[in-house]
Scaffold this motif. Structure first.
Motif, PDB file in Angstrom:
ATOM      1  N   GLY A   1      17.375-128.098 -79.474  1.00 51.19           N
ATOM      2  CA  GLY A   1      16.046-128.564 -79.118  1.00 51.19           C
ATOM      3  C   GLY A   1      16.025-129.263 -77.769  1.00 51.19           C
ATOM      4  N   LEU A   2      17.034-130.082 -77.485  1.00 55.08           N
ATOM      5  CA  LEU A   2      17.095-130.775 -76.196  1.00 55.08           C
ATOM      6  C   LEU A   2      17.256-129.782 -75.042  1.00 55.08           C
ATOM      7  N   ILE A   3      18.049-128.735 -75.262  1.00 59.31           N
ATOM      8  CA  ILE A   3      18.221-127.720 -74.211  1.00 59.31           C
ATOM      9  C   ILE A   3      16.902-126.997 -73.952  1.00 59.31           C
ATOM     10  N   LEU A   4      16.197-126.643 -75.029  1.00 60.73           N
ATOM     11  CA  LEU A   4      14.904-125.987 -74.863  1.00 60.73           C
ATOM     12  C   LEU A   4      13.906-126.901 -74.156  1.00 60.73           C
ATOM     13  N   LEU A   5      13.927-128.189 -74.514  1.00 58.57           N
ATOM     14  CA  LEU A   5      13.052-129.151 -73.840  1.00 58.57           C
ATOM     15  C   LEU A   5      13.382-129.246 -72.356  1.00 58.57           C
ATOM     16  N   ALA A   6      14.673-129.258 -72.027  1.00 63.68           N
ATOM     17  CA  ALA A   6      15.090-129.356 -70.635  1.00 63.68           C
ATOM     18  C   ALA A   6      14.611-128.150 -69.830  1.00 63.68           C
ATOM     19  N   VAL A   7      14.757-126.954 -70.412  1.00 65.28           N
ATOM     20  CA  VAL A   7      14.293-125.742 -69.718  1.00 65.28           C
ATOM     21  C   VAL A   7      12.775-125.768 -69.574  1.00 65.28           C
TER      22      VAL A   7
ATOM     23  N   PRO B   1       5.831-126.766 -80.612  1.00 74.69           N
ATOM     24  CA  PRO B   1       6.937-126.192 -81.412  1.00 74.69           C
ATOM     25  C   PRO B   1       8.301-126.751 -81.030  1.00 74.69           C
ATOM     26  N   ILE B   2       8.556-126.930 -79.723  1.00 76.39           N
ATOM     27  CA  ILE B   2       9.866-127.456 -79.319  1.00 76.39           C
ATOM     28  C   ILE B   2      10.048-128.879 -79.819  1.00 76.39           C
ATOM     29  N   MET B   3       9.005-129.704 -79.696  1.00 75.31           N
ATOM     30  CA  MET B   3       9.110-131.087 -80.164  1.00 75.31           C
ATOM     31  C   MET B   3       9.317-131.137 -81.677  1.00 75.31           C
ATOM     32  N   LEU B   4       8.563-130.336 -82.416  1.00 75.30           N
ATOM     33  CA  LEU B   4       8.724-130.318 -83.874  1.00 75.30           C
ATOM     34  C   LEU B   4      10.129-129.850 -84.260  1.00 75.30           C
ATOM     35  N   PHE B   5      10.612-128.816 -83.586  1.00 79.62           N
ATOM     36  CA  PHE B   5      11.947-128.301 -83.874  1.00 79.62           C
ATOM     37  C   PHE B   5      13.015-129.359 -83.580  1.00 79.62           C
ATOM     38  N   THR B   6      12.861-130.063 -82.463  1.00 78.70           N
ATOM     39  CA  THR B   6      13.856-131.058 -82.051  1.00 78.70           C
ATOM     40  C   THR B   6      13.871-132.258 -82.987  1.00 78.70           C
ATOM     41  N   LEU B   7      12.691-132.816 -83.266  1.00 77.05           N
ATOM     42  CA  LEU B   7      12.622-134.039 -84.064  1.00 77.05           C
ATOM     43  C   LEU B   7      12.893-133.782 -85.542  1.00 77.05           C
TER      44      LEU B   7
ATOM     45  N   LEU C   1      13.228-139.307 -80.678  1.00 78.97           N
ATOM     46  CA  LEU C   1      12.097-139.372 -79.758  1.00 78.97           C
ATOM     47  C   LEU C   1      12.521-139.940 -78.407  1.00 78.97           C
ATOM     48  N   ILE C   2      13.369-140.954 -78.435  1.00 76.80           N
ATOM     49  CA  ILE C   2      13.815-141.579 -77.190  1.00 76.80           C
ATOM     50  C   ILE C   2      14.683-140.624 -76.382  1.00 76.80           C
ATOM     51  N   PHE C   3      15.562-139.885 -77.056  1.00 76.67           N
ATOM     52  CA  PHE C   3      16.388-138.934 -76.321  1.00 76.67           C
ATOM     53  C   PHE C   3      15.565-137.736 -75.829  1.00 76.67           C
ATOM     54  N   ALA C   4      14.494-137.414 -76.529  1.00 71.92           N
ATOM     55  CA  ALA C   4      13.575-136.400 -76.011  1.00 71.92           C
ATOM     56  C   ALA C   4      12.931-136.893 -74.713  1.00 71.92           C
ATOM     57  N   ALA C   5      12.586-138.194 -74.674  1.00 74.38           N
ATOM     58  CA  ALA C   5      12.055-138.780 -73.442  1.00 74.38           C
ATOM     59  C   ALA C   5      13.122-138.796 -72.345  1.00 74.38           C
ATOM     60  N   CYS C   6      14.368-139.037 -72.725  1.00 77.49           N
ATOM     61  CA  CYS C   6      15.473-138.984 -71.751  1.00 77.49           C
ATOM     62  C   CYS C   6      15.610-137.581 -71.162  1.00 77.49           C
ATOM     63  N   THR C   7      15.389-136.580 -71.995  1.00 79.85           N
ATOM     64  CA  THR C   7      15.446-135.198 -71.509  1.00 79.85           C
ATOM     65  C   THR C   7      14.360-134.946 -70.485  1.00 79.85           C
ATOM     66  N   ARG C   8      13.176-135.506 -70.738  1.00 79.39           N
ATOM     67  CA  ARG C   8      12.087-135.413 -69.764  1.00 79.39           C
ATOM     68  C   ARG C   8      12.510-136.059 -68.441  1.00 79.39           C
ATOM     69  N   PHE C   9      13.124-137.214 -68.518  1.00 78.18           N
ATOM     70  CA  PHE C   9      13.571-137.929 -67.322  1.00 78.18           C
ATOM     71  C   PHE C   9      14.593-137.112 -66.531  1.00 78.18           C
ATOM     72  N   THR C  10      15.635-136.636 -67.210  1.00 79.25           N
ATOM     73  CA  THR C  10      16.682-135.893 -66.516  1.00 79.25           C
ATOM     74  C   THR C  10      16.182-134.541 -66.002  1.00 79.25           C
ATOM     75  N   SER C  11      15.275-133.915 -66.751  1.00 77.87           N
ATOM     76  CA  SER C  11      14.739-132.619 -66.315  1.00 77.87           C
ATOM     77  C   SER C  11      13.891-132.784 -65.058  1.00 77.87           C
ATOM     78  N   LEU C  12      13.038-133.809 -65.053  1.00 79.27           N
ATOM     79  CA  LEU C  12      12.230-134.063 -63.862  1.00 79.27           C
ATOM     80  C   LEU C  12      13.118-134.434 -62.682  1.00 79.27           C
ATOM     81  N   LEU C  13      14.169-135.198 -62.960  1.00 83.51           N
ATOM     82  CA  LEU C  13      15.107-135.584 -61.905  1.00 83.51           C
ATOM     83  C   LEU C  13      15.814-134.363 -61.332  1.00 83.51           C
TER      84      LEU C  13
END
Length: 524
Positions: free
Chosen positions: A279-285, A388-394, A406-418
């Motif tokens: 889920g984190l990989i899909l969120l990152a992409v 769907p990605i958020m539901l799958f991940t959480l 949820l916090i690591f999903a937010a971290c993925t947002r941070f690193t992906s934007l970075l």
């Protein structure tokens, strides 16, 4: 003890009134987060900041959000919600006043970090409150849809509106409007929330402040290293060496700290679950590819010189597609949770089509009408993929892990934007140099096309009264502008093609996983 009653009786029975009140409070924090869009031109000109400084200030706001979130959820189990929100909104107003009067880039960085902490605190509160006013079966899908839909759409919209305002008036006016809106939110909180609720308070002991400091060091160090690495030639510069040491040492200390404390801020056992990694990989992409929309906005503003009104219309088209399909996705997934694969397949297929579409139509004479449908399509792609990605991940981790997922999903947002900010910059830098060298290789005095174009430019300037020397210099400058435009155009197309290839790889993996899973079910 009964559940906490945060909302006053006169409002709690009026469902739309509660939604409007919570939305206004959430919007105030998002406007605080998007305030960098309100003042980036001011920061660049008045404070002498560089483009990397602007990006770093955005990332520092994310760092503040990520740092406060683990602690924030502890605060919500101790402080009364009304008093908590009043204090946070008041602090937000003070920080906006500080943004108006700031006179150094370093001070601006600190302000942005503290703004991130305030944004994370208010948004985290709304993340708790909004789902509590939904039906139980709707909370997982619609709660995240309302919250993240507002976050994803409002940032674009507010940034575009702010750009229009700053073009026609002093930038300080935007902050004054923002402060007035936050004063309105203060009134909404006062009349909507109970002063005392039935909250069962949990003492604020054994909070992992040390772990939060280590996490702050990791996030800030990583952001500095990635954003400024290219500018300072990476590890040849002592600043990048120091930030890298801080990042690595902070990560080691943070992981060690989370293992030894009795009440860690983050439950690292979630990484034992394979689907959470997926889920984190899909969120990152998803997050990384979504940022390609900024290339379009940048190209239309800097090269095509489109008006702020046209930019706002494009942004509205994108937001419309996002909201419509996010709501549709959430509604379907409420009743068909097994349909996540189909959403992933459809969403990444649409993402592949969108990036190939932009690769094909990106031209120097791009018309406004050419982008309306692609921008809507990109928003629809984001709307189909996000829920769907958020539901799958959480759903991949047990509820006993709390808000760690949820916090690591937010971290993925941070690193992906970075990575998107730095990655797009480095990819564009590489291809820009590559294409420019290829162009210059063909631009010689014996090249008939070049000679013909230069003579044409020269004749135009001579006809306007320029001297022969001035006409020759102006002709060379015109040719250089054409080369620069073509270089940027080809570079942007290369980025879209790169993302399309990455998306195609993800799509292929999804198909293979689905085929393997299907074959296993069919095998007796």
């Amino acid at each position: 003890m009964n559940a906490p009653t945060y909302i006053k009786p006169w409002l709690s029975n009026w469902s739309w009134g509660v939604r409007i009140a919570l939305f206004l409070i959430l919007l105030s924090s998002i406007m605080e987060f998007a305030s960098i869009s309100l003042s980036q031109n001011y920061v660049l000109s008045y404070l002498g900041a560089q483009p990397e400084d602007i990006t770093f200030s955005v990332q520092l706001c994310y760092v503040g959000i990520l740092t406060i979130l683990p602690v924030q959820f502890r605060f919500l189990r101790y402080f009364e919600m009304r008093n908590y929100l009043l204090i946070l909104t008041f602090l937000s107003i003070i920080l906006n006043i500080a943004c108006i009067n700031v006179s150094s880039v370093m001070a601006f960085f600190f302000i942005r970090f503290f703004q991130g902490m305030v944004v994370g605190s208010i948004s985290g509160s709304m993340l708790i409150l909004i789902p509590s006013f939904l039906k139980m079966e709707h909370r997982a899908a619609f709660g995240s849809t309302i919250f993240y839909g507002t976050v994803l759409s409002s940032g674009v919209l507010l940034g575009l509106v702010a750009s229009a305002v700053t073009l026609n008036s002093d930038f300080r006016n935007v902050y004054y409007y923002l402060i007035l809106f936050q004063i309105l939110v203060l009134i909404v909180i006062l009349i909507s929330f109970n002063q005392v609720s039935n909250l069962r308070k949990y003492p604020l002991y054994q909070i992992d402040w040390t772990g939060a400091v280590f996490f702050l060091a990791v996030a800030a160090g990583l952001a500095y290293t990635i954003l400024y690495g290219s500018k300072y030639y990476w590890f040849t510069d002592t600043r990048i060496q120091l930030s890298t040491v801080v990042t690595v040492a902070g990560a080691i200390l943070f992981l060690w700290r989370e293992r030894i404390v009795k009440r860690p801020g983050l439950d690292l056992t979630i990484f034992r679950f394979k689907n959470f990694w997926v889920g984190l990989i899909l969120l990152a992409v998803y997050y990384g590819s979504k940022e390609s929309i900024n290339i379009i906005f940048g190209y239309t503003v800097s090269v095509l010189q489109w008006s702020a009104t046209q930019e706002m219309i494009l942004g509205l088209c994108n937001i419309t597609g996002l909201i419509i399909f996010m709501v549709i996705s959430a509604r379907i997934l409420v009743y068909r949770k097994d349909a996540i694969f189909y959403f992933l397949f459809a969403g990444f297929s649409m993402s592949l089509l969108y990036h190939l579409w932009m690769y094909c139509i990106f031209t120097p004479d791009l018309a406004f009408e050419d982008l309306i449908l692609p921008m809507f399509f990109q928003g629809a792609t984001s709307g189909i993929l996000f829920v769907p990605i958020m539901l799958f991940t959480l759903s991949a981790v047990p509820q006993t892990t709390g808000y760690t997922g949820l916090i690591f999903a937010a971290c993925t947002r941070f690193t992906s934007l970075l990575n998107a900010s730095a990655g797009f910059y480095n990819i564009q830098l590489y291809y820009s140099q590559l294409y420019k060298e290829n162009f210059l290789h063909h631009i010689t005095g014996i090249d008939e096309n070049v000679t013909e174009r230069l003579n044409g430019f020269r004749q135009v300037f001579l006809s306007k009264g320029f001297s022969p020397d001035q006409a020759a210099a102006a002709a060379n400058a015109s040719l250089a502008r054409i080369v620069s435009l073509q270089t940027q155009l080809l570079t942007n197309r290369a980025v879209f093609l790169f993302i399309a290839i990455l998306t195609a790889c993800v799509l292929l993996v999804i198909l293979l996983v689905y085929v393997i899973k299907t074959l296993r079910l069919l095998t007796p």
